[in-house]
Motif scaffolding. Structure first.
Motif, short mmCIF file in Angstrom:
data_model
loop_
_atom_site.label_atom_id
_atom_site.label_comp_id
_atom_site.label_asym_id
_atom_site.label_seq_id
_atom_site.Cartn_x
_atom_site.Cartn_y
_atom_site.Cartn_z
N ASN A 71 5.08 -5.81 6.69
CA ASN A 71 3.90 -6.40 6.08
C ASN A 71 2.77 -5.37 6.09
OD1 ASN A 71 2.02 -8.16 5.03
ND2 ASN A 71 1.62 -9.19 6.98
N THR A 72 2.77 -4.54 5.05
CA THR A 72 1.79 -3.45 4.98
C THR A 72 1.20 -3.38 3.59
OG1 THR A 72 1.52 -1.05 5.10
CG2 THR A 72 3.69 -1.85 4.48
N PRO A 73 -0.09 -3.10 3.49
CA PRO A 73 -0.70 -2.93 2.15
C PRO A 73 -0.43 -1.55 1.56
CG PRO A 73 -2.36 -2.68 3.85
CD PRO A 73 -1.09 -3.05 4.56
N ASN A 74 0.22 -0.66 2.31
CA ASN A 74 0.42 0.72 1.87
C ASN A 74 1.89 0.99 1.60
OD1 ASN A 74 -2.42 1.69 2.33
ND2 ASN A 74 -1.91 1.07 4.42
N ARG A 75 2.48 0.22 0.70
CA ARG A 75 3.91 0.37 0.43
C ARG A 75 4.24 1.75 -0.16
NH1 ARG A 75 8.00 -4.10 -2.01
NH2 ARG A 75 7.29 -5.07 -0.10
N PHE A 76 3.36 2.25 -1.03
CA PHE A 76 3.61 3.56 -1.62
C PHE A 76 3.66 4.64 -0.55
CE2 PHE A 76 1.75 7.55 -3.25
CZ PHE A 76 2.75 7.91 -4.12
N LEU A 77 2.70 4.62 0.38
CA LEU A 77 2.69 5.60 1.46
C LEU A 77 3.87 5.40 2.40
CD1 LEU A 77 -1.11 5.73 2.41
CD2 LEU A 77 0.18 7.28 0.93
N PHE A 78 4.30 4.16 2.55
CA PHE A 78 5.47 3.88 3.38
C PHE A 78 6.72 4.57 2.82
CE2 PHE A 78 9.04 1.12 4.71
CZ PHE A 78 8.83 1.10 6.08
N ILE A 79 6.81 4.65 1.51
CA ILE A 79 7.93 5.34 0.86
C ILE A 79 7.69 6.85 0.85
CG2 ILE A 79 9.23 5.60 -1.30
CD1 ILE A 79 8.51 2.68 -1.92
N LEU A 80 6.43 7.25 0.69
CA LEU A 80 6.10 8.68 0.58
C LEU A 80 6.37 9.44 1.88
CD1 LEU A 80 4.82 10.87 -1.26
CD2 LEU A 80 2.60 10.24 -0.28
#
Length: 343
Positions: A71-80
């Motif tokens: 549950n994170t608002p930073n999904r793009f950074l989570f993948i990056l």
């Protein structure tokens, strides 16, 4: 730029990429086998003869596992995060000389993706980016254990990069070049750098353990305190990228140590061998010599992991800032004095 040159470099780049991925994959198998040997166990022996297919089985498992997003608002950074970690582990190998020239199809082919004049600076620049992969992924995980791990990893890697860079300066003073190719060629006539700079080698080796987050400096991943470290919230191939990046970094680190301090692809009586059996066979033997040195240091990484206990965090920082950095500075001063006195 002719098409033959583009094809030549493309083949070298693909070969280096395949070699790095192969070594990262089978380092996981070797890690378990070395651990089993040191602990008087058998190790993986079910998937294939001697467990040789175990890395493929692990890869298939990671591919087929469920993708989980916290549950994170930073999904793009989570993948990056894992993408940065894996990319920096791979692109470091672009400037490493893997062997001497070979002659094929009427062309002299250099076994190196690219030979830039400042390849040492390139390596350190890419290494400095690697910490962002850990920091971004852990922060985007929205997990306090992961964030604590990332803070440890970033401060550890930044601290030991200073001592590592200072250790290399003495080698640069001797060689007069920032090119890994030139440093390798210098050792073919003057002897391996480890004979002239044993202290720099020891400092660089210790720092390489810290840079790759290997025991006894694996404070970023210590399961007894931080569950799984910075990749606690990761699953499937994003988790696989972090694991592969660690082993790819270990392979590249072992390669750089072999190139800078142990002559790279150089082996005894190389010049005589080139006259006797030709350029191509000599280059092949040189590559095998470099590969043997790399495998030894990879084994050494694993040997240390299953032998030496983990440092406390204050001990890790004390070693980096109060012992290794002063020793590296002293080594630079002594090297300069010796070079002036003995020309």
């Amino acid at each position: 730029m002719d098409s033959a040159f583009i094809i030549e470099k493309s083949v070298v780049i693909v070969a280096v990429f395949a070699l790095t991925m192969f070594m990262a994959m089978y380092s996981t198998w070797a890690e378990r086998k070395v651990a089993a040997f040191l602990q008087d166990r058998v190790g993986p022996n079910r998937a294939g003869w001697g467990g040789l297919l175990q890395p493929l089985a692990d890869g298939a498992k990671l591919f087929t596992k469920e993708e989980f997003f916290p549950n994170t608002p930073n999904r793009f950074l989570f993948i990056l995060g894992p993408a940065i970690a894996m990319s920096t582990a791979l692109i470091t190998s672009a400037v490493i000389p893997w062997g001497d020239k070979i002659h094929v199809f009427g062309r002299d082919v250099v076994l190196q993706a690219t030979d830039i004049d400042v390849s040492i600076l390139y390596v350190f620049g890419v290494l400095s980016i690697g910490v962002y992969g850990i920091m971004i992924g852990a922060w985007a995980s929205n997990n306090k254990y992961s964030l604590m791990s990332a803070v440890r990893a970033s401060s550890q890697m930044i601290s030991y990069e200073v001592a590592m860079g200072l250790a290399i300066i003495s080698i640069l003073m001797m060689s007069g070049s920032l090119s890994l190719k030139d440093i390798t060629e210098m050792q073919t006539t003057g002897g391996w750098n480890v004979l002239y700079q044993p202290l720099a080698f020891i400092i660089f080796l210790i720092c390489s353990f810290a840079e790759t987050n290997r025991t006894p400096f694996d404070l970023a991943e210590c399961e007894s305190e931080l569950i799984g470290g910075y990749h606690t919230e990761y699953s499937s191939m994003k988790m696989g990228f972090y694991l592969f990046a660690e082993y790819a970094n270990m392979f590249i680190s072992a390669t750089i140590i072999s190139v800078i301090f142990f002559g790279g692809y150089h082996f005894p009586f190389m010049a005589e061998c080139k006259e006797a059996i030709g350029m191509n066979l000599t280059a092949l033997i040189g590559f095998l010599a470099l590969f043997a040195k790399i495998c030894f240091f990879i084994f050494f990484y694993m040997w240390v992991r299953w032998t030496i206990p983990r440092f406390r965090y204050d001990q890790l920082m004390h070693l980096g800032w109060k012992i290794l950095i002063p020793l590296a500075v002293i080594n630079i001063i002594v090297t300069g004095i010796v070079m002036v006195l003995f020309n």
